[in-house]
Design an enzyme around this catalytic site. Structure first.
Site, PDB file in Angstrom:
ATOM      1  N   ASP A 136       0.845  -1.188   0.000  1.00 32.71           N
ATOM      2  CA  ASP A 136       0.000   0.000   0.000  1.00 32.71           C
ATOM      3  C   ASP A 136       0.887   1.247   0.000  1.00 32.71           C
ATOM      4  O   ASP A 136       1.680   1.453   0.927  1.00 32.71           O
ATOM      5  CB  ASP A 136      -0.919  -0.015   1.219  1.00 32.71           C
ATOM      6  CG  ASP A 136      -2.121   0.901   1.019  1.00 32.71           C
ATOM      7  OD1 ASP A 136      -2.423   1.245  -0.140  1.00 32.71           O
ATOM      8  OD2 ASP A 136      -2.756   1.270   2.021  1.00 32.71           O
ATOM      9  N   HIS A 143      -4.210  13.727   0.845  1.00 30.21           N
ATOM     10  CA  HIS A 143      -4.534  12.921   2.029  1.00 30.21           C
ATOM     11  C   HIS A 143      -3.385  12.988   3.041  1.00 30.21           C
ATOM     12  O   HIS A 143      -3.616  13.193   4.240  1.00 30.21           O
ATOM     13  CB  HIS A 143      -4.798  11.469   1.618  1.00 30.21           C
ATOM     14  CG  HIS A 143      -4.854  10.522   2.769  1.00 30.21           C
ATOM     15  ND1 HIS A 143      -5.930  10.447   3.628  1.00 30.21           N
ATOM     16  CD2 HIS A 143      -3.958   9.595   3.237  1.00 30.21           C
ATOM     17  CE1 HIS A 143      -5.702   9.518   4.561  1.00 30.21           C
ATOM     18  NE2 HIS A 143      -4.509   8.995   4.344  1.00 30.21           N
ATOM     19  N   GLU A 212     -10.749   4.097   3.337  1.00 27.71           N
ATOM     20  CA  GLU A 212      -9.766   4.833   2.536  1.00 27.71           C
ATOM     21  C   GLU A 212     -10.041   4.494   1.078  1.00 27.71           C
ATOM     22  O   GLU A 212      -9.986   3.329   0.680  1.00 27.71           O
ATOM     23  CB  GLU A 212      -8.330   4.472   2.941  1.00 27.71           C
ATOM     24  CG  GLU A 212      -7.998   4.985   4.345  1.00 27.71           C
ATOM     25  CD  GLU A 212      -6.510   5.016   4.666  1.00 27.71           C
ATOM     26  OE1 GLU A 212      -5.731   4.306   3.993  1.00 27.71           O
ATOM     27  OE2 GLU A 212      -6.131   5.759   5.600  1.00 27.71           O
ATOM     28  N   GLU A 214      -9.084   4.167  -2.540  1.00 27.88           N
ATOM     29  CA  GLU A 214      -7.830   4.007  -3.267  1.00 27.88           C
ATOM     30  C   GLU A 214      -8.081   3.375  -4.629  1.00 27.88           C
ATOM     31  O   GLU A 214      -9.126   2.786  -4.884  1.00 27.88           O
ATOM     32  CB  GLU A 214      -6.871   3.092  -2.486  1.00 27.88           C
ATOM     33  CG  GLU A 214      -6.606   3.557  -1.063  1.00 27.88           C
ATOM     34  CD  GLU A 214      -5.378   2.915  -0.430  1.00 27.88           C
ATOM     35  OE1 GLU A 214      -4.566   2.323  -1.161  1.00 27.88           O
ATOM     36  OE2 GLU A 214      -5.252   3.031   0.804  1.00 27.88           O
ATOM     37  N   ASP A 246      -9.471   0.542   1.567  1.00 27.73           N
ATOM     38  CA  ASP A 246      -8.510   0.123   2.587  1.00 27.73           C
ATOM     39  C   ASP A 246      -9.080   0.503   3.960  1.00 27.73           C
ATOM     40  O   ASP A 246      -8.665   1.478   4.581  1.00 27.73           O
ATOM     41  CB  ASP A 246      -7.176   0.835   2.314  1.00 27.73           C
ATOM     42  CG  ASP A 246      -6.112   0.485   3.325  1.00 27.73           C
ATOM     43  OD1 ASP A 246      -6.154  -0.627   3.867  1.00 27.73           O
ATOM     44  OD2 ASP A 246      -5.235   1.330   3.564  1.00 27.73           O
ATOM     45  N   ARG A 250      -8.923   3.505  13.013  1.00 35.97           N
ATOM     46  CA  ARG A 250      -8.067   4.639  13.391  1.00 35.97           C
ATOM     47  C   ARG A 250      -7.562   4.558  14.824  1.00 35.97           C
ATOM     48  O   ARG A 250      -6.434   4.962  15.114  1.00 35.97           O
ATOM     49  CB  ARG A 250      -8.830   5.959  13.209  1.00 35.97           C
ATOM     50  CG  ARG A 250      -9.274   6.244  11.789  1.00 35.97           C
ATOM     51  CD  ARG A 250      -8.097   6.497  10.881  1.00 35.97           C
ATOM     52  NE  ARG A 250      -8.561   6.706   9.508  1.00 35.97           N
ATOM     53  CZ  ARG A 250      -7.797   6.499   8.448  1.00 35.97           C
ATOM     54  NH1 ARG A 250      -6.540   6.106   8.555  1.00 35.97           N
ATOM     55  NH2 ARG A 250      -8.275   6.707   7.236  1.00 35.97           N
ATOM     56  N   GLN A 253      -4.899   1.973  15.069  1.00 37.29           N
ATOM     57  CA  GLN A 253      -3.719   2.482  14.356  1.00 37.29           C
ATOM     58  C   GLN A 253      -2.918   3.466  15.215  1.00 37.29           C
ATOM     59  O   GLN A 253      -1.691   3.379  15.288  1.00 37.29           O
ATOM     60  CB  GLN A 253      -4.187   3.168  13.066  1.00 37.29           C
ATOM     61  CG  GLN A 253      -3.064   3.576  12.113  1.00 37.29           C
ATOM     62  CD  GLN A 253      -3.601   4.102  10.780  1.00 37.29           C
ATOM     63  OE1 GLN A 253      -4.800   4.035  10.508  1.00 37.29           O
ATOM     64  NE2 GLN A 253      -2.715   4.621   9.942  1.00 37.29           N
ATOM     65  N   LYS A 266      -5.250  -2.348   9.825  1.00 37.40           N
ATOM     66  CA  LYS A 266      -5.529  -2.484   8.395  1.00 37.40           C
ATOM     67  C   LYS A 266      -5.767  -3.934   7.974  1.00 37.40           C
ATOM     68  O   LYS A 266      -6.373  -4.158   6.928  1.00 37.40           O
ATOM     69  CB  LYS A 266      -4.312  -1.980   7.584  1.00 37.40           C
ATOM     70  CG  LYS A 266      -3.910  -0.539   7.874  1.00 37.40           C
ATOM     71  CD  LYS A 266      -4.742   0.447   7.087  1.00 37.40           C
ATOM     72  CE  LYS A 266      -4.139   1.834   7.151  1.00 37.40           C
ATOM     73  NZ  LYS A 266      -4.846   2.752   6.240  1.00 37.40           N
ATOM     74  N   THR A 270      -9.439  -5.602   3.256  1.00 34.94           N
ATOM     75  CA  THR A 270      -9.241  -4.612   2.195  1.00 34.94           C
ATOM     76  C   THR A 270     -10.117  -5.072   1.034  1.00 34.94           C
ATOM     77  O   THR A 270      -9.952  -6.195   0.555  1.00 34.94           O
ATOM     78  CB  THR A 270      -7.760  -4.581   1.750  1.00 34.94           C
ATOM     79  OG1 THR A 270      -6.928  -4.350   2.895  1.00 34.94           O
ATOM     80  CG2 THR A 270      -7.516  -3.503   0.714  1.00 34.94           C
ATOM     81  N   GLU A 377     -10.610  12.681   7.346  1.00 37.92           N
ATOM     82  CA  GLU A 377     -10.402  14.001   6.748  1.00 37.92           C
ATOM     83  C   GLU A 377     -11.720  14.774   6.662  1.00 37.92           C
ATOM     84  O   GLU A 377     -11.759  15.972   6.939  1.00 37.92           O
ATOM     85  CB  GLU A 377      -9.824  13.865   5.340  1.00 37.92           C
ATOM     86  CG  GLU A 377      -8.408  13.329   5.283  1.00 37.92           C
ATOM     87  CD  GLU A 377      -8.055  12.836   3.892  1.00 37.92           C
ATOM     88  OE1 GLU A 377      -8.185  11.611   3.639  1.00 37.92           O
ATOM     89  OE2 GLU A 377      -7.671  13.648   3.044  1.00 37.92           O
TER      90      GLU A 377
END
Lengths: 432, 432
Positions: A136, A143, A212, A214, A246, A250, A253, A266, A270, A377
């Protein structure tokens, strides 16, 4: 680009126009063993049946490799390299074209048409390739800047290496799942208050579950251990692209990622879209990415600058109530690093890439509100709330939420699209 | 533990005593297709030939699965689970025992003996399993402390999460190589002076090439997506162990690793020993690891504390001159986290583990001088120099250096050893 008309009715809004011809792995009620197919309009062409019934007999080049269409995954096909994929795509476009010299192969062959042409809704899709390694990247500069700003302020948002290196980490290949696979909310270690001292975690289901957005890329042919891929020849190593979600925990993480990077935050899942859109199909939509004014090392310098792809992207969030809201609209051009640069960087150490390796672009965010590819975000780290249709609000995902990513290039009637990458969050199971 | 005498002459110092029976993948001049074997003394028993010639006919349980001994890798064997591995190991121990009821199978079957019993030196070894995902843990607390001290001083050496989480990152499966594979010195981006501002990298071959002494573990059976492995049942998921050298480009790592962890600094090669020592063979050497006084989350609490293994480890550095020096002597007990804790943590998010997944322990370092598992620690970050036999000195590896890791448990005559994990550093190739 003008594409010929097909004898097969293809809805103009279908992502799978004759300009596309994306490859996937399907099974059906009649053929439960996964095998290759292409999507076209509201149908799929079962490539195993097509190949076994002389569908490719008008091309000796393809005919002699037709066994690749009976495999469980697309790896054998991908390994044949981009010129071969180009040949097969052109051939199949011809097969579906009105008044084509290939009409006898399918259009006028009612028996084969009835066997091999299956309604899209009747085909179950599977992971298109067996993934060797999944990497990844972090090429979405907006971002990286947005998230860096939340943690360190705008002055120090980007790390000093960011504009020199296509930063990446090794992801977890075993938990890449195909669209439609539901995921249980992950458990993990979480700091109830990340600012409190001493830092003592609890063990709980994730409370800050995010997405996420992607783009994913599959490698066709790799490189040997100790060799590297030239950035200006790297496009020949690309098989095709998929949409990717993805999913990110949070809170897990935040606590786990120093110093070795994200791990359990993660690796619970996915999601990728089932149809691989060939590099050739997206070639007309090549574009330039975000500008990088940093002087690059030689191995990252590209002769051609248009090595990202103009793909419109949308994300819907549907709550358990069934009401859906489009929460993100952005474009896959919003990357600082191109796909050839990612390939060159990954292999410059001598790391061998292999057929079926999957690259993620990193989260794709635009500059304006509503174009950011993650909830983190969009809610500005928690300061604001996302308003959904029907009156619900979200900061992070709740149980029963379904995320759908869509992506497409081109115009109605000749769309080169991905279909959807869909995933629903199920409640956490008991772990105590 | 007393083991019976074998009819086969086994040198008392052989790592492959009758107490061991490690599994690997070989090819020979006569049989070039890789296939399974076990090592015993100075020989290997070719399991494909043995199985095809009724070698396992005295056990219906093994006989009905004998096809696993004709595969290209040990994955199918590993997937049958630990009780099956136990059965096969006991059976083969019986086959090699003097005056055994199984004497007719090999000892008294000269024709089969001549076909299936091959000199160890005549067998080429290959990667024992196809590796799905490779995960590198950081369980060597002394290493984490030593390296943390170099970067942040002893007060902040360990990150706040270190004693709560078996910290790990996803490594690169494609660059795991079997002992004997030479590696080219990797190229990468390097800061000529990491303290200078602004930070502007150069592109050059690694100048601070290091080793990391680790133990590797292969997963036999995994877990489904969304499920997790109970720490107290995790030992049943272990296939066996190998020695590992996690080669590390320290200068590339320093520049690239924030914020997503090591990438090109590690993915140019990871060397493992060819013979997988079964979990059962090492069971008698179970031991307690480094003490963790932190209150652990429920999913990491073990009923039995002896879940690391007492394995003596040695590392030799041989320079291009041919002179060898033992530079590290340590023990695989020196881990804060046990193998079951690593399995439980990795899967607690719901991440699926699969047969053939490889875990690295992280660098194993003792407390005293000469017991640290990396050059970086031995040279105290560069402050001192390593003196070698023959008068040479080292900070980091030079071209032509060969690193050999050895490891064994038990006593002469009944050694349970790994043989060697060997790798030589070749000069960097041209990349400009």
């Amino acid at each position: 680009m003008a594409f010929p008309k097909s004898w097969l009715p293809i809805p103009p809004k279908s992502p799978f126009s004759i300009a596309n011809i994306p490859f996937g792995i399907i099974s059906t009620a009649a053929n439960k063993t996964p095998h290759p197919a292409v999507a076209i309009g509201d149908n799929v062409l079962d490539l195993r049946i097509f190949a076994e019934n002389k569908g490719f007999s008008a091309s000796t080049v393809i005919e002699k490799e037709k066994d690749v269409f009976s495999k469980l995954t697309l790896n054998a096909f991908a390994a044949l390299g981009r010129p071969f994929h180009r040949e097969v795509r052109k051939y199949l476009q011809e097969v579906f074209t009105e008044n084509s010299p290939y009409a006898s192969l399918l259009e006028k062959n009612e028996s084969l048409r009835q066997q091999a042409l299956i309604q899209l809704k009747d085909a179950d899709t599977h992971l298109p390739l067996e993934i060797g390694d999944y990497t990844d990247f972090f090429a979405g500069r907006n971002h990286a800047f947005n998230v860096g700003t939340l943690f360190r302020g705008p002055e120090n948002a980007l790390q000093p290496n960011y504009e020199h290196i296509p930063v990446a980490y090794h992801g977890r290949a075993s938990s890449v799942v195909v669209s439609g696979t539901a995921l249980k909310r992950p458990w993990g270690q979480i700091l109830p208050d990340p600012k409190a001292e001493p830092k003592v975690p609890i063990f709980a289901p994730c409370r800050r579950l995010d997405i996420e957005l992607e783009l994913g890329m599959f490698v066709s042919r790799g490189n040997e251990l100790g060799d590297s891929i030239d950035v200006n020849k790297a496009h020949e190593h690309i098989f095709g692209y998929v949409l990717m979600n993805d999913w990110s925990a949070r809170d897990i993480q935040t606590w786990e990622y120093v110093p070795l990077g994200p791990f359990n935050a993660k690796n619970f899942g996915t999601t990728i879209s089932p149809w691989v859109v060939l590099a050739d199909a997206l070639e007309p939509f090549s574009s330039t990415g975000l500008q990088n004014t940093t002087q690059l090392q030689s191995y990252l310098q590209e002769n051609k600058k248009n090595n990202v792809i103009d793909i419109d992207l949308e994300v819907d969030l549907k709550t358990a109530s069934g009401i859906s809201t489009t929460i993100i609209r952005t474009n896959a051009r919003k990357l600082l690093w191109s796909w050839p640069q990612m390939l060159a960087h990954h292999s410059v150490s001598g790391c061998p890439l292999r057929t079926g390796d999957l690259f993620g672009s990193g989260t794709i965010s635009g500059e304006e509100s509503g174009t950011q590819g993650s909830l983190l975000e969009q809610i500005q780290g928690g300061k604001v709330t996302l308003k959904l249709n029907g009156g619900e609000e979200r900061k992070f995902l709740e149980d029963g939420d379904t995320i759908t990513i869509r992506g497409w290039s081109g115009e109605e009637g000749a769309l080169v699209g991905f279909g959807e990458a869909v995933g629903t969050i199920l409640p956490a199971v008991s772990r105590k």
